[in-house]
Design an enzyme around this catalytic site. Sequence first.
Site, short mmCIF file in Angstrom:
data_model
loop_
_atom_site.label_atom_id
_atom_site.label_comp_id
_atom_site.label_asym_id
_atom_site.label_seq_id
_atom_site.Cartn_x
_atom_site.Cartn_y
_atom_site.Cartn_z
CB CYS A 245 -13.81 29.39 117.63
SG CYS A 245 -15.23 30.30 118.23
CB CYS B 210 -16.58 30.59 115.28
SG CYS B 210 -15.74 31.54 116.55
#
Lengths: 153, 176
Positions: free
Chosen positions: B74, B77
């Site tokens: 991700c 993230c």
Amino acid sequence: MMHGPPERRRALHGLGALLLIAAVPPAAAVTDADLLPPERAFRFSALALDAGRLELRYTVAPGYYLYRDKFRFQADAAALGTAVLPPGQSRRDAFFGEVEIYRGRFRILLPFTAPAGVTRIELRVLSQGCADVGVCYPPYEHRVELRVRRSRA
Amino acid sequence: MSLRLRWLAYGGAALLAVAAGVGTQLWRQSGGEAPAAAVAALRATRLPDLEGTPRALDDWRGKVVIANYWATWCAPCREEMPIFVKMQAKYGDRGLIFVGIAIDQRAKVAAFAKELGINYPILIGGLADIEATKGIGNTVSALPFTLIFDREGRLVKRHLGGLKEPELEAIVQQLL
């Protein structure tokens, strides 16, 4: 054009200003209300084209994308060949470098061989994507049961 | 109804609608009204850390806990995590603890944690753990998702998407 009395105009201006304030979100946070669940962000359908090929159809909602290298395919009762993935769009990612992504509509061709007598295949397709607003979805599995077409001899 | 009264009624209705919209938005971001049972269940969930020891958010009661759901796959993230490392170093001795909950494979997480120099506990979760956040406002199970708890374990903020340093710092200073 407005022709009403001045106090009504003032009231309307006040209301307009309030609506403008409300239109500006209080923070740049993403709320889940702005986001589609993965099954709607990445719409999927599949069909057996003939006795040896499956076609997977995707429609990615505007503002979302899927990673080309994250697809995984599994099927019971059939052996899958190498999937034919169309070229994607190039995207420069700060962490992953140059990656290929899909937006909008695209199709994947998936060769298969099924033993004689098999009439249905359960296909599982794993994909992973993100939304441009800055969130990603965990790998998502689409499951579909397909009727195998037997070509006439 | 006179014309003026009718306008007032329209205005009132519009104002109510605006207030409801803003209220809903603030509610979604504040996390104040998340179901207590779902929050308690999430805080009590034990997940293995990188050494394999089961840990739960409740283990850090008494500290300001920032639980961050993330994954190595991700990008948004990964982008915000250096901020967490910096803030953990800055405020750790005053009672702040970040807890990363990785929806990922242990080996990949361990390699990334080493690469980034992560200085706070990382727990390894699965898809069921991000699914569990649906009950507290992350209805689409997306990442990154961050929950901020005060020293009493009350959920004071939930945030979907990347956090910016000034925003996070302001919240932390208020809670410490």
